[in-house]
Motif scaffolding. Structure first.
Motif, PDB file in Angstrom:
ATOM      1  N   ARG A 108       0.826  -1.218   0.000  1.00 25.54           N
ATOM      2  CA  ARG A 108       0.000   0.000   0.000  1.00 25.54           C
ATOM      3  C   ARG A 108       0.852   1.255   0.000  1.00 25.54           C
ATOM      4  O   ARG A 108       0.473   2.265  -0.592  1.00 25.54           O
ATOM      5  CB  ARG A 108      -0.930   0.016   1.204  1.00 25.54           C
ATOM      6  N   ASP A 141     -12.492  -2.985  -5.380  1.00 22.36           N
ATOM      7  CA  ASP A 141     -12.254  -1.543  -5.350  1.00 22.36           C
ATOM      8  C   ASP A 141     -10.757  -1.348  -5.408  1.00 22.36           C
ATOM      9  O   ASP A 141     -10.010  -1.982  -4.657  1.00 22.36           O
ATOM     10  CB  ASP A 141     -12.789  -0.919  -4.054  1.00 22.36           C
ATOM     11  N   VAL A 142     -10.305  -0.461  -6.309  1.00 22.94           N
ATOM     12  CA  VAL A 142      -8.885  -0.166  -6.433  1.00 22.94           C
ATOM     13  C   VAL A 142      -8.693   1.329  -6.186  1.00 22.94           C
ATOM     14  O   VAL A 142      -9.534   2.139  -6.577  1.00 22.94           O
ATOM     15  CB  VAL A 142      -8.336  -0.593  -7.817  1.00 22.94           C
ATOM     16  N   HIS A 143      -7.614   1.683  -5.512  1.00 26.38           N
ATOM     17  CA  HIS A 143      -7.333   3.078  -5.207  1.00 26.38           C
ATOM     18  C   HIS A 143      -7.181   3.861  -6.514  1.00 26.38           C
ATOM     19  O   HIS A 143      -6.510   3.407  -7.445  1.00 26.38           O
ATOM     20  CB  HIS A 143      -6.072   3.202  -4.344  1.00 26.38           C
ATOM     21  N   ASN A 187      -3.700   4.332  -7.876  1.00 22.97           N
ATOM     22  CA  ASN A 187      -2.895   3.137  -8.089  1.00 22.97           C
ATOM     23  C   ASN A 187      -3.006   2.694  -9.553  1.00 22.97           C
ATOM     24  O   ASN A 187      -3.656   1.717  -9.889  1.00 22.97           O
ATOM     25  CB  ASN A 187      -3.332   2.020  -7.139  1.00 22.97           C
ATOM     26  N   GLN A 224      -4.406  -0.755 -11.540  1.00 21.14           N
ATOM     27  CA  GLN A 224      -5.488  -0.633 -12.514  1.00 21.14           C
ATOM     28  C   GLN A 224      -5.094  -1.269 -13.845  1.00 21.14           C
ATOM     29  O   GLN A 224      -5.888  -1.973 -14.467  1.00 21.14           O
ATOM     30  CB  GLN A 224      -5.861   0.825 -12.711  1.00 21.14           C
ATOM     31  N   PRO A 249     -17.778   5.890  -9.501  1.00 20.48           N
ATOM     32  CA  PRO A 249     -17.161   6.568  -8.355  1.00 20.48           C
ATOM     33  C   PRO A 249     -17.872   7.875  -8.021  1.00 20.48           C
ATOM     34  O   PRO A 249     -18.304   8.601  -8.913  1.00 20.48           O
ATOM     35  CB  PRO A 249     -15.724   6.822  -8.818  1.00 20.48           C
ATOM     36  N   ASP A 280     -14.795  10.079  -3.729  1.00 17.86           N
ATOM     37  CA  ASP A 280     -14.303   8.727  -3.472  1.00 17.86           C
ATOM     38  C   ASP A 280     -12.891   8.582  -4.024  1.00 17.86           C
ATOM     39  O   ASP A 280     -12.575   9.110  -5.089  1.00 17.86           O
ATOM     40  CB  ASP A 280     -15.228   7.697  -4.124  1.00 17.86           C
ATOM     41  N   HIS A 281     -12.060   7.835  -3.330  1.00 21.02           N
ATOM     42  CA  HIS A 281     -10.683   7.601  -3.763  1.00 21.02           C
ATOM     43  C   HIS A 281     -10.504   6.204  -4.354  1.00 21.02           C
ATOM     44  O   HIS A 281      -9.390   5.744  -4.513  1.00 21.02           O
ATOM     45  CB  HIS A 281      -9.717   7.779  -2.583  1.00 21.02           C
ATOM     46  N   HIS A 282     -11.622   5.539  -4.652  1.00 22.31           N
ATOM     47  CA  HIS A 282     -11.563   4.181  -5.174  1.00 22.31           C
ATOM     48  C   HIS A 282     -12.409   4.057  -6.437  1.00 22.31           C
ATOM     49  O   HIS A 282     -13.396   4.768  -6.603  1.00 22.31           O
ATOM     50  CB  HIS A 282     -12.062   3.179  -4.133  1.00 22.31           C
TER      51      HIS A 282
END
Length: 154
Positions: free
Chosen positions: A17, A112-114, A117, A121, A137, A141-143
Motif C-alpha cells: 500500500r 475496489d482499487v485506489h 494506483n 489498474q 465513483p 471517493d478515492h476508489h
C-alpha cells in the motif's frame, strides 16, 4: 492463520500500500494484524498466498460481498511484495483466484482499487477487469469499482 503469519501478511499489505500513497500508508496506527485475523475468521472468507522459499510474497483475500448478488465474490486484498513485482507472481495468484472462483460457482468478481494506483489498474485491465457500471465513483471517493466476468476471464 497463526499470529506470526498474520503479522507477515499485515507487513506485506502495508509495504504494498505504501507504494501508491505518496505520503505513506494512511491510518498508521491501525491494527492491521487484528484486521487480518478478523477477515480470515469469517466462514465465507478465503485467503490465497504465494510462497517462495518459505516466505509469503503475495496475498489475496476474497469473500461474497455483504448484501451482494448471488454468484458474486469480492476481492478485498491483492498484494504482491513490491520487491517481487514483474516476476509473474501476481499473474499466477490472479489465475489461482479465478480458478477458485469458478470452482465455487462464482460468475462475477468485484473489487475496489485506489484511484491513484495506476499500476494495479493496468494489472487488472490486462486480466479483463472493467469499470463497474453499477457502482460509478462518487466525486469524493478515492476508489474505483471494477468487475470481472469470471466465466470468460483469461
Amino acid at each position: 492463520m497463526l499470529a506470526v503469519e498474520a503479522g507477515v501478511v499485515a507487513d506485506l499489505h502495508a509495504r504494498a500500500r505504501a507504494t501508491y500513497y505518496p505520503d505513506g500508508v494512511p491510518e498508521a496506527g491501525f491494527d492491521w494484524v487484528g484486521a487480518w485475523r478478523k477477515a480470515v475468521r469469517r466462514e465465507d472468507g478465503q485467503v490465497l498466498c504465494a510462497v517462495e522459499r518459505g516466505t509469503v510474497v503475495a496475498i489475496a483475500s476474497f469473500r461474497p460481498p455483504q448484501d451482494g448478488p448471488a454468484g458474486t465474490v469480492k476481492l478485498f486484498q491483492f498484494h504482491v511484495d513490491p520487491g517481487r513485482w514483474r516476476a509473474g507472481i501476481g499473474t499466477a495468484l490472479h489465475t489461482a483466484c479465478v480458478e477458485q472462483w469458478r470452482a465455487d460457482g462464482r460468475a462475477t468478481a468485484v473489487l475496489d482499487v485506489h484511484a491513484d494506483n495506476r499500476r494495479a489498474q493496468a494489472f487488472y485491465a490486462r486480466r479483463g477487469w472493467v469499470p463497474d457500471p453499477e457502482h460509478p465513483p462518487a466525486p469524493d471517493d478515492h476508489h474505483l469499482a471494477l468487475r470481472l466476468d469470471v466465466r470468460t476471464a483469461p
